[in-house]
Design a protein around this motif. Structure first.
Motif, PDB file in Angstrom:
ATOM      1  N   ASN A 179      18.852  -5.053 -35.721  1.00 27.62           N
ATOM      2  CA  ASN A 179      19.071  -6.070 -34.688  1.00 27.62           C
ATOM      3  C   ASN A 179      18.501  -5.180 -32.875  1.00 27.62           C
ATOM      4  O   ASN A 179      18.627  -5.400 -32.607  1.00 27.62           O
ATOM      5  CB  ASN A 179      20.217  -6.641 -34.660  1.00 27.62           C
ATOM      6  CG  ASN A 179      20.159  -7.543 -36.183  1.00 27.62           C
ATOM      7  OD1 ASN A 179      19.296  -8.146 -35.924  1.00 27.62           O
ATOM      8  ND2 ASN A 179      21.383  -7.678 -36.544  1.00 27.62           N
ATOM      9  N   ALA A 180      19.280  -4.053 -33.245  1.00 28.01           N
ATOM     10  CA  ALA A 180      19.240  -3.075 -31.994  1.00 28.01           C
ATOM     11  C   ALA A 180      19.067  -1.556 -32.540  1.00 28.01           C
ATOM     12  O   ALA A 180      19.914  -1.450 -33.795  1.00 28.01           O
ATOM     13  CB  ALA A 180      20.577  -3.189 -30.798  1.00 28.01           C
ATOM     14  N   LEU A 181      18.096  -0.639 -32.114  1.00 29.57           N
ATOM     15  CA  LEU A 181      18.465   0.535 -31.363  1.00 29.57           C
ATOM     16  C   LEU A 181      18.666   0.986 -30.715  1.00 29.57           C
ATOM     17  O   LEU A 181      17.993   1.353 -29.740  1.00 29.57           O
ATOM     18  CB  LEU A 181      16.641   1.042 -32.036  1.00 29.57           C
ATOM     19  CG  LEU A 181      16.642   2.792 -32.406  1.00 29.57           C
ATOM     20  CD1 LEU A 181      17.802   3.027 -33.196  1.00 29.57           C
ATOM     21  CD2 LEU A 181      15.303   3.013 -32.456  1.00 29.57           C
ATOM     22  N   VAL A 182      19.992   2.226 -30.925  1.00 30.17           N
ATOM     23  CA  VAL A 182      20.220   2.031 -29.075  1.00 30.17           C
ATOM     24  C   VAL A 182      21.091   4.282 -29.715  1.00 30.17           C
ATOM     25  O   VAL A 182      21.242   4.341 -28.038  1.00 30.17           O
ATOM     26  CB  VAL A 182      21.864   1.487 -28.867  1.00 30.17           C
ATOM     27  CG1 VAL A 182      22.601   2.038 -28.097  1.00 30.17           C
ATOM     28  CG2 VAL A 182      21.415  -0.043 -28.797  1.00 30.17           C
ATOM     29  N   ASP A 183      21.733   4.540 -30.187  1.00 30.49           N
ATOM     30  CA  ASP A 183      21.711   5.483 -30.554  1.00 30.49           C
ATOM     31  C   ASP A 183      21.282   6.504 -30.545  1.00 30.49           C
ATOM     32  O   ASP A 183      20.063   7.238 -30.618  1.00 30.49           O
ATOM     33  CB  ASP A 183      22.621   6.396 -32.488  1.00 30.49           C
ATOM     34  CG  ASP A 183      23.501   7.303 -32.518  1.00 30.49           C
ATOM     35  OD1 ASP A 183      24.449   7.226 -31.969  1.00 30.49           O
ATOM     36  OD2 ASP A 183      23.040   8.267 -32.960  1.00 30.49           O
ATOM     37  N   PRO A 184      21.378   7.539 -29.431  1.00 30.70           N
ATOM     38  CA  PRO A 184      20.126   8.730 -28.995  1.00 30.70           C
ATOM     39  C   PRO A 184      20.489   9.499 -29.566  1.00 30.70           C
ATOM     40  O   PRO A 184      19.263  10.528 -29.934  1.00 30.70           O
ATOM     41  CB  PRO A 184      21.543   9.653 -27.397  1.00 30.70           C
ATOM     42  CG  PRO A 184      22.568   8.632 -27.431  1.00 30.70           C
ATOM     43  CD  PRO A 184      22.539   7.546 -28.340  1.00 30.70           C
TER      44      PRO A 184
END
Length: 723
Positions: A572-577
């Motif tokens: 659903n989401a890709l955020v982690d640096p």
């Protein structure tokens, strides 16, 4: 395939240029939702549905994300995001990006959809369009149904500015006192207890230009009120009347370490939410003059960037009510989930109705899982005939000793809840972890938690500091030779309603390692276990992050050796640096990476020397893509995982998540095929560009249309004929 690179240039991956802003990326997702409402290929009533979803999504975005940014600004928190923006900059950029989107929605509904609806006999009129007979009917409707529930609230030295509730639609009324010529202000709340769109009797309906009789004719409730204000303000001269709508901070913050009883603490916070926090947005009709808009903004302490002027109707989330019209030709073709072949073999047919006992059904059901792992893919596969049946049979089966489950979100009339209650009443050991902090489902979860407790179910509310987001169920069954543990590990909530709308995967298994892992996980969730290692499961926040990084790095190392290396990740989401940085390193080394990210994606694809080997698509359509799948080529020894976690800090570090490897070769191939279908989509797929915008794929000339959801529905139907 790109050439491998034994040496890569040194790049500072903390540079903001390599990241998209999370909030702006979410707005891009909602833009794709809005496009479904604009796309003429979408059936007409479904276009209204997507209009409503776009608006409802924005409501939650302001209640949570914008509210959080405003709180940071007020607290002088200036921490920069990975893309280099502080909270104030994000609020400014959100406002600038959002305004053209809202204008597009507003104009398209007023200038296009209203006309298309009228052509189909659905007439949403304005008051000025009404004839004498229609106005007479609405006059009577107003007097009988509306006037008794209205409460005008004056604003003057003796009447302070009234409290305005969250997501309420209101009328700002300016009246003049004839004797003194003084202007006075009042607010009227449009009551939610009445339909937003009031239908006229069929005999008062209008015909379209082609003479087609009206199927539905009606008018917005606020216009009925605004044209009958004299009854509310007798003796006064009505000067002006303008609709406005507000959104408040609705996030919940609970200091768990200080809460002796988490359930009571959540209930206290819910009472605060009902009252509402500070106002974070006002929508107001564009005709409102400056002095009215400025007065409302001042009273609600709003800056101009949080005031949105609307030229048409406010609160288009209410358009969802038109989906109730019995007009199947204006909707997506109805879909009825199929029963997967392994789950068909024991079911009653019309000829054998009632012939099978609970014990026989249960033995057959669990026997299928003992033979081999099984998977389900909702909404293509039936929830009631698989997951629900799993729990209901376990509840009734005399051989079942215990049932353990995690519940994050479930429906108000959930058959899962009733089955767990039945299991407890049948003397089984039943333990359920109910996540009270599931946003906007807290109240619902409290109700069911109390009901479960009263029936004898052991209810646990989670671990301090962590949300339990994992989707897992464990059934312990005494069989002739030994005790067997049956597991379900999925990507979606145990919710029969969302299972018809969200795409999710679930694995059924009787593998010893998975049964032992879930036993350990539930001991961790319900007791004082400090379990740090699992046989098969990847569990957050224990091992999931590290293992995902290792799997990506393994592909990177293969590519550096000149070997084929490939990653597909759907979420659903890709955020982690850290995950993003590791993907960049893999891309630099020559790994081909395909990402299928429905919503937020902070990774910037297609940057030369950094991410030219990374492609990102988003699938938007009639179903909400919710499943998480992770594939790694591994030099031909392919690995594939499914689970509950996105690649976000909250999932990897602040939630209990479970991701499971797929070991069955048949299931493995089916799931890989699903990924390949999505990657080849040319109807629902949007490609993320290096500048952060998305382009929708279009079929080429003479190219077959490949729509993910249509293809998977057809495949499900074909599989249902297999015996």
């Amino acid at each position: 395939m790109a050439k491998s690179k034994s040496e890569t240039p040194t790049i500072n991956f903390k540079d903001p240029e390599y990241y998209f802003n999370r909030e702006l990326s979410w707005l891009e997702f909602n833009q794709r939702v809005l496009n479904e409402a604009v796309d003429p290929r979408t059936p007409l009533l479904e276009r209204l549905k997507f209009m409503a979803i776009f608006s409802s999504n924005l409501d939650e975005f302001f209640m949570v994300r914008v509210a959080g940014l405003k709180q940071q600004v007020e607290a002088n928190v200036n921490k920069l995001t990975a893309d280099g923006r502080d909270p104030s900059q994000q609020l400014t950029d959100i406002s600038e990006r959002l305004r053209p989107m809202i204008l597009k929605q507003d104009q398209h509904f007023e200038e296009v959809l209203r006309g298309l609806l009228a052509e189909e006999g659905i007439h949403l009129l304005n008051y000025a369009d009404l004839n004498v007979e229609q106005r007479t009917y609405l006059q009577n409707y107003y007097e009988d149904h509306v006037f008794p529930v209205l409460t005008p609230l004056a604003v003057d030295p003796g009447h302070p500015f009234p409290y305005i509730s969250n997501l309420s639609l209101n009328l700002a009324v300016v009246v003049r006192q004839p004797e003194t010529d003084d202007e006075l202000f009042a607010r009227i709340k449009v009551p939610k207890v009445l339909p937003r769109f009031v239908q006229l009797p069929r005999e008062l309906g209008v015909h379209n230009k082609k003479g087609k009789p009206a199927i539905w004719t009606g008018i917005p409730l606020e216009q009925i009120i605004s044209h009958h204000l004299e009854a509310l303000f007798p003796g006064m001269t009505i000067q002006e009347c303008y609709p406005f709508r507000i959104t408040r901070n609705a996030d919940i913050a609970v200091e768990e370490d200080e809460a002796d009883d988490l359930l009571l603490a959540i209930q206290k916070e819910l009472r605060k939410r009902r009252m509402g926090g500070s106002v974070v947005r006002m929508e107001i009709h564009h005709s409102a003059p400056d002095h009215v808009r400025e007065m409302l903004s001042r009273e609600m302490k709003l800056e101009e960037q949080n005031v949105h002027q609307i030229t048409g109707l406010l609160g288009l989330g209410d358009l969802m009510s038109f989906m109730e019209l019995p007009l199947p030709e204006l909707k997506d073709k109805k879909w009825t989930a199929i029963v997967p072949p392994p789950f068909q073999r024991y079911r009653d047919t019309e000829e054998t109705e009632g012939a099978l006992s609970v014990e026989e059904k249960s033995e057959s059901f669990f026997g299928e899982i003992r033979k081999s792992d099984l998977y389900v893919h909702h909404p293509y596969h039936s929830f009631s005939a698989t997951i629900q049946e799993f729990i209901e049979l376990a509840a009734a089966d005399p051989k079942v000793l215990a049932i353990k489950m995690t519940l994050y979100r479930t429906s108000g009339d959930s058959p899962i809840i009733n089955a767990l209650i039945n299991a407890a009443e049948n003397g089984k050991q039943v333990a359920v972890l109910v996540e009270l902090k599931a946003r906007f489902d807290e109240e619902n979860n409290i109700v069911w938690a109390r009901k479960l407790e009263k029936s004898g179910v052991h209810v646990v509310y989670g671990i301090v500091g962590l949300k339990t987001h994992t989707k897992t169920a464990l059934v312990v069954r005494q069989e002739e030779d030994k005790i067997h543990r049956y597991v379900h590990i999925g990507t979606g909530n145990y919710n029969p309603k969302t299972a018809k709308l969200y795409t999710d995967l679930g694995l059924f298994s009787c593998r010893e390692a998975l049964g032992a892992d879930l036993t350990d996980l539930f001991n961790f969730l319900t007791g004082h276990s400090r379990q740090r290692s699992y046989r098969k499961l990847l569990v957050a926040p224990v091992s999931l992050r590290d293992r995902m990084l290792v799997l990506i790095q393994r592909e990177r190392d293969r590519a550096k050796k000149g070997e084929k290396a490939y990653i597909i990740a759907k979420m659903n989401a890709l955020v982690d640096p850290k995950i993003i940085q590791t993907l960049y390193e893999a891309s630099q080394a020559g790994v081909e990476i395909d990402l299928i990210i429905r919503g937020i994606c902070c990774l910037r694809p297609g940057v030369e020397g950094v991410s030219e080997n990374i492609r990102v698509i988003s699938i938007i359509g009639r179903f909400l893509e919710h499943s998480r799948i992770f594939y790694f080529y591994n030099n031909g020894e392919e690995e594939l995982y499914i689970g509950s976690a996105d690649w976000m800090q909250r999932n990897l570090d602040r939630r209990i998540e479970a991701v499971v490897p797929i070991d069955d070769p048949n299931i493995f191939q089916d799931l890989k095929n699903i990924l390949e279908i999505m990657l080849s989509d040319n109807r629902q797929a949007w490609e993320l560009q290096p500048d952060g915008h998305y382009l929708q794929r279009q079929p080429g000339e003479n190219e077959e249309v490949r729509s993910t959801h249509e293809i998977l529905m057809q495949m499900a139907l074909q599989s249902s004929t297999v015996t």
